[in-house]
Design an enzyme around this catalytic site. Structure first.
Site, PDB file in Angstrom:
ATOM      1  N   TRP A 131      -6.220  31.519 -25.076  1.00 21.84           N
ATOM      2  CA  TRP A 131      -5.218  31.890 -24.067  1.00 21.84           C
ATOM      3  C   TRP A 131      -4.834  33.358 -24.325  1.00 21.84           C
ATOM      4  CZ3 TRP A 131       0.633  31.196 -24.580  1.00 21.84           C
ATOM      5  CH2 TRP A 131       1.260  31.315 -23.335  1.00 21.84           C
ATOM      6  N   ASP A 211      -1.592  24.538 -31.766  1.00 19.85           N
ATOM      7  CA  ASP A 211      -0.921  24.704 -30.476  1.00 19.85           C
ATOM      8  C   ASP A 211      -1.170  23.431 -29.654  1.00 19.85           C
ATOM      9  OD1 ASP A 211       0.339  25.600 -28.255  1.00 19.85           O
ATOM     10  OD2 ASP A 211      -0.976  27.311 -27.865  1.00 19.85           O
ATOM     11  N   LYS A 246       3.899  21.062 -19.161  1.00 20.82           N
ATOM     12  CA  LYS A 246       2.921  20.367 -18.317  1.00 20.82           C
ATOM     13  C   LYS A 246       3.181  18.870 -18.295  1.00 20.82           C
ATOM     14  CE  LYS A 246       1.087  24.394 -19.291  1.00 20.82           C
ATOM     15  NZ  LYS A 246       0.645  25.557 -18.597  1.00 20.82           N
TER      16      LYS A 246
END
Ligand code: LMR
Length: 397
Positions: A131, A211, A246
Site C-alpha cells: 500500500w 497490518d 472495511k
C-alpha cells in the site's frame, strides 16, 4: 518577504485523487474500481444494519462528549483485542492489549513513531509492492524503509524471493506483513508460507508488524486471524494494526487500534505508557464515535451475530464478483490470463494490466483503477461484468 515562496506543490494522493477524478467524470457508464470501499448491488457503500442499530442506541444513551482516555474506549479495546487474538487467548490476561487509534492508518503512524522513538536505528521492511501509504508513513516517522520481494513481474507470489530476502534483513529490524487480503495485490500467504516466514522471523530476531486491515474480507473472521494468532503464540513480542473501516463499514469514522503483545505484563505497561505519550503528540485522544459503535456491536451477542452475517454477505459478494469477472473474460479468450482474479483474496486484485492499459481504460471507457493495475473488485457491478470484460479485452488487444 514571502514565507511560502519556497513551498512547492506535490502530486495529490494517487488513490484518493482517483475518487475526485471519478466524481468529475460526466460519463453515466463510468466505473469506479479505485479506492478500497465495498459497494453493494445498488452501487452504494452501505452502513451495515448492525452499525445503524448501535448508532441509534448511542444517540439515545450517550450522556457526555467529554474526552476518552489516551488509549481510547476501554470496552472497544478489550473487545477488538478479542476479535483479533481470539476470545480466549491467554495473552489477553496481561501480555497483550489494544490502544484505539484514528483508523488503521493512525495505528500504523503510532507504530512508526513508537519504533522511531523507542527502537532507534531499526529499519522497516515492506513488501514490494505494498500500500503506497506504508512507504510515506514510515518515512515520515524517520525510519529507514526497505523492501522484500512479494509479487514478481510475472504477477505471482514470490515466496522463495521473499524468504531469501527476509533471511538477509539485519537482526532486530521490523518487518511489515499483511495478515490477509494483501493490498494492493490480493495474493495472500498460505499456512505453509506463514510457518516458513515465522521461522525466518525467529532466526533473524525480527519484530513483525502485522497490518490487519481486512479481517473478515478474506476467508472469514476467524480464518483471517490465523496467522496473527500463530505469530502471537510463537513470538514474545508483536505489533498488530487493526482497522474497522472495511469490516464495519466505518470508513469515515476513523476507527482502528494498535495491538501490542509483550514478553511480560510489566513490559506491556512500559510500551503502553510510550504509546499514550506518542499518541498525545499526534492526536491527543482518539475520536469516540466509531469505537463506541464497534464496542456496542461486539459486546452484544445479537448485534455481533447480525454484523458477522452482514460481513459474510459482503465477502461472498466479492468472491462471486471475482468468479463472475473471470467468466465474463472467457469469450475473449482471456479467462486463463486473468484466472488469478478468482484466486486472490479481499477487495483488491493486481490485475496485471500495465499503466498504459489502465490509462486507456480510463480515457476510453471511464473505468478508474490505480495506475499499478490494482482494481477494487469490491467496487464491481455484477450487471456490468460483460461491459468491463469487453473494455479489458479492447485494451489488451
Ligand atoms: C485503499 O488502499 O484504497 C484503501 O486502503 C483506502 C486508502 O486509504 O487508501
Amino acid at each position: 518577504m514571502s514565507h511560502f515562496n519556497r513551498v512547492v506543490r506535490v502530486p495529490g494522493d494517487p488513490i484518493l485523487g482517483l475518487m475526485e477524478a471519478y466524481r468529475g467524470d460526466p460519463n453515466p457508464a463510468k466505473l469506479d474500481l479505485g479506492v478500497g470501499v465495498y459497494k453493494d448491488a445498488q452501487g452504494l457503500t452501505p452502513i451495515p444494519r448492525a452499525v445503524k442499530l448501535a448508532e441509534q442506541r448511542l444517540v439515545d444513551g450517550q450522556t457526555s462528549k467529554s474526552y476518552i482516555g489516551g488509549h481510547g474506549d476501554a470496552l472497544f479495546c478489550a473487545r477488538l483485542a478479542q476479535l483479533v487474538l481470539g476470545a480466549d487467548n491467554p495473552l489477553l490476561d496481561a501480555r497483550a492489549a489494544a490502544s484505539q487509534t484514528p483508523g488503521g492508518t493512525g495505528a500504523l503512524r503510532l507504530a512508526a513513531d513508537f519504533i522511531g522513538h523507542c527502537l532507534p536505528g531499526r529499519g522497516i521492511w515492506l513488501s514490494d509492492p505494498t500500500w503506497p501509504i506504508h512507504e510515506s508513513i514510515f518515512a515520515a516517522a524517520g525510519l529507514p524503509v526497505s523492501h522484500y520481494p512479494y509479487v514478481g513481474a510475472d504477477n505471482r507470489l514470490d515466496i522463495e524471493g521473499m524468504l531469501a530476502a527476509l533471511a538477509e534483513i539485519p537482526r532486530g529490524d521490523v518487518v511489515l506483513l499483511h495478515a490477509c487480503c494483501h493490498n494492493p495485490t490480493g495474493f495472500d500467504l498460505g499456512p505453509r508460507d506463514w510457518k516458513r516466514v515465522l521461522e525466518v522471523v525467529k532466526a533473524r530476531e525480527l519484530l513483525p508488524l502485522i497490518d490487519f486491515a481486512y479481517q473478515g474480507f478474506g476467508d472469514g473472521l476467524e480464518q483471517d486471524a490465523w496467522a496473527v494468532r500463530l505469530f502471537a503464540a510463537e513470538l514474545p513480542e508483536l505489533l498488530i494494526t487493526s482497522s474497522c473501516s472495511k469490516n464495519f463499514g466505518l470508513y469515515r469514522e476513523r476507527t482502528g487500534a494498535l495491538l501490542v503483545c509483550a514478553a511480560t505484563p510489566e513490559k506491556l505497561l512500559d510500551v503502553r505508557s510510550q504509546l499514550a505519550f506518542l499518541a498525545r503528540n499526534l492526536w491527543s485522544t482518539p475520536p469516540a464515535h466509531g469505537a463506541a459503535v464497534v464496542a456496542s456491536i461486539l459486546d452484544d451477542a445479537e448485534l455481533k451475530s447480525l454484523w458477522s452475517s452482514e460481513l459474510d454477505g459482503m465477502r461472498q459478494r466479492v468472491a462471486s464478483l471475482r468468479a463472475g469477472l473471470v467468466e465474463a473474460l472467457q469469450p475473449y479468450g482471456l479467462a486463463e490470463r486473468f484466472a488469478h482474479i478468482g484466486v486472490q483474496r479481499g477487495m483488491f486484485s493486481y490485475t496485471g494490466l500495465s499503466p498504459q492499459q489502465v490509462q486507456r481504460l480510463r480515457d476510453e471507457f471511464s473505468v478508474y483503477m490505480v495506475g499499478s493495475g490494482r482494481a477494487n473488485v469490491a467496487g464491481l457491478d455484477a450487471e456490468r461484468l460483460d461491459e468491463l470484460a469487453a473494455a479489458i479485452a479492447a485494451v489488451c488487444r
